[in-house]
Scaffold this active site. Structure first.
Site, short mmCIF file in Angstrom:
data_model
loop_
_atom_site.label_atom_id
_atom_site.label_comp_id
_atom_site.label_asym_id
_atom_site.label_seq_id
_atom_site.Cartn_x
_atom_site.Cartn_y
_atom_site.Cartn_z
N HIS A 130 0.93 -1.20 -0.05
CA HIS A 130 0.02 0.05 0.00
C HIS A 130 1.02 1.23 0.05
O HIS A 130 0.55 2.20 -0.96
CB HIS A 130 -0.80 0.01 1.17
CG HIS A 130 -1.82 1.26 1.48
ND1 HIS A 130 -2.99 1.06 0.88
CD2 HIS A 130 -1.43 2.42 1.97
CE1 HIS A 130 -3.67 2.16 1.00
NE2 HIS A 130 -2.88 3.10 1.70
N GLU A 131 1.93 1.46 1.11
CA GLU A 131 2.73 2.51 1.08
C GLU A 131 3.55 2.80 -0.06
O GLU A 131 3.65 4.01 -0.71
CB GLU A 131 3.46 2.40 2.31
CG GLU A 131 2.46 2.67 3.60
CD GLU A 131 1.46 3.60 3.61
OE1 GLU A 131 1.45 4.53 2.87
OE2 GLU A 131 0.56 3.60 4.33
N HIS A 134 1.50 4.25 -2.97
CA HIS A 134 1.65 5.76 -2.95
C HIS A 134 2.72 6.43 -3.65
O HIS A 134 2.53 7.37 -4.23
CB HIS A 134 1.45 6.33 -1.31
CG HIS A 134 0.11 6.00 -0.88
ND1 HIS A 134 -1.13 6.38 -1.70
CD2 HIS A 134 -0.22 5.69 0.52
CE1 HIS A 134 -2.18 6.19 -0.79
NE2 HIS A 134 -1.85 5.67 0.36
N HIS A 140 -5.62 6.59 -2.54
CA HIS A 140 -6.50 5.53 -1.93
C HIS A 140 -7.69 5.01 -3.09
O HIS A 140 -8.16 5.78 -3.96
CB HIS A 140 -7.26 6.26 -0.82
CG HIS A 140 -6.33 6.19 0.40
ND1 HIS A 140 -6.52 7.34 1.23
CD2 HIS A 140 -5.32 5.23 0.56
CE1 HIS A 140 -5.34 6.98 2.09
NE2 HIS A 140 -4.69 5.59 1.92
N CYS A 141 -7.96 3.91 -3.11
CA CYS A 141 -8.93 3.38 -4.08
C CYS A 141 -10.23 3.20 -3.42
O CYS A 141 -10.31 2.66 -2.24
CB CYS A 141 -8.41 2.00 -4.65
SG CYS A 141 -9.19 1.23 -5.79
N CYS A 146 -9.16 -3.56 -3.11
CA CYS A 146 -8.04 -3.47 -3.67
C CYS A 146 -7.07 -2.91 -2.36
O CYS A 146 -7.29 -2.37 -1.36
CB CYS A 146 -8.18 -2.08 -4.35
SG CYS A 146 -6.60 -1.64 -5.14
N CYS A 165 -6.07 -3.69 -7.50
CA CYS A 165 -7.31 -3.80 -8.50
C CYS A 165 -6.81 -3.44 -10.07
O CYS A 165 -5.84 -2.92 -10.16
CB CYS A 165 -8.40 -2.97 -8.04
SG CYS A 165 -8.16 -1.24 -8.40
N CYS A 168 -5.90 0.32 -10.45
CA CYS A 168 -4.84 0.58 -9.97
C CYS A 168 -3.47 0.13 -10.67
O CYS A 168 -2.59 0.48 -10.89
CB CYS A 168 -4.80 0.49 -8.39
SG CYS A 168 -5.73 1.34 -7.44
#
Length: 173
Positions: A130-131, A134, A140-141, A146, A165, A168
């Site tokens: 996740h990080e 970014h 953010h989705c 996701c 997803c 993304c």
């Protein structure tokens, strides 16, 4: 792309392995693990009994040798007015941070029958991916499955998958 994992403070080898595996699986990137770094001086906020996440990002950016660098720590982090953060990254930046402190809850609230170590490993992989997402420009989705979905609690972390997803994925791969 090379991602350098920068352990900060005492961090178990298993956490480093989970972080590396998540990055390699989702981003098909090279991953190195930097030598462990001390907690940044001045990062601790005695009033909150927590550490400033930004100080860990700055450390990762400064000492990391990758195109993207992520500090990983077992310390409890906060950012601005938020009570805590699992991680933090600046959009399109080269540094980020993940804290395992609040990911270590022993249960996933009955979401599955898996053991605590397996649940913890999944959470570490998801937050690392996740990080770094970014830092690659992903916001953010809205898709709650996701990995880029905003997750303010471990329950939301547990619900999402360890992958991007389709939308993304098309933005970064």
């Amino acid at each position: 792309m090379l991602v350098d994992i920068v352990p900060v403070g005492d961090l178990p080898a298993e956490v480093k392995r989970k972080a590396s595996a998540g990055l390699r699986t989702v981003y098909d990137c090279e991953v190195t693990v930097h030598e462990s770094q001390p907690i940044p001086s001045g990062a601790f906020d005695a009033n909150r009994n927590q550490y400033r996440a930004e100080d860990f990002i700055e450390l990762a950016s400064r000492v990391g040798s990758g195109e993207k660098n992520i500090a990983v720590t077992a310390k409890d982090l906060f950012y601005r007015k938020r009570n805590y953060v699992f991680g933090l990254a600046y959009l399109d930046g080269n540094g980020s941070v993940v804290s395992t402190y609040r990911l270590q809850t022993s249960s996933d609230g009955g979401f599955s029958e898996r053991d605590a170590d397996e649940i913890f490993g999944d959470r570490v992989r998801k937050e690392i991916v996740h990080e770094i997402g970014h830092t690659l420009g992903l916001e953010h989705c809205d898709n709650n499955r996701c990995v880029m979905n905003f997750s303010p609690t471990v329950r939301e972390v547990d619900v999402k998958e360890e992958t991007l997803c389709g939308s993304c994925q098309r933005q970064v791969l």
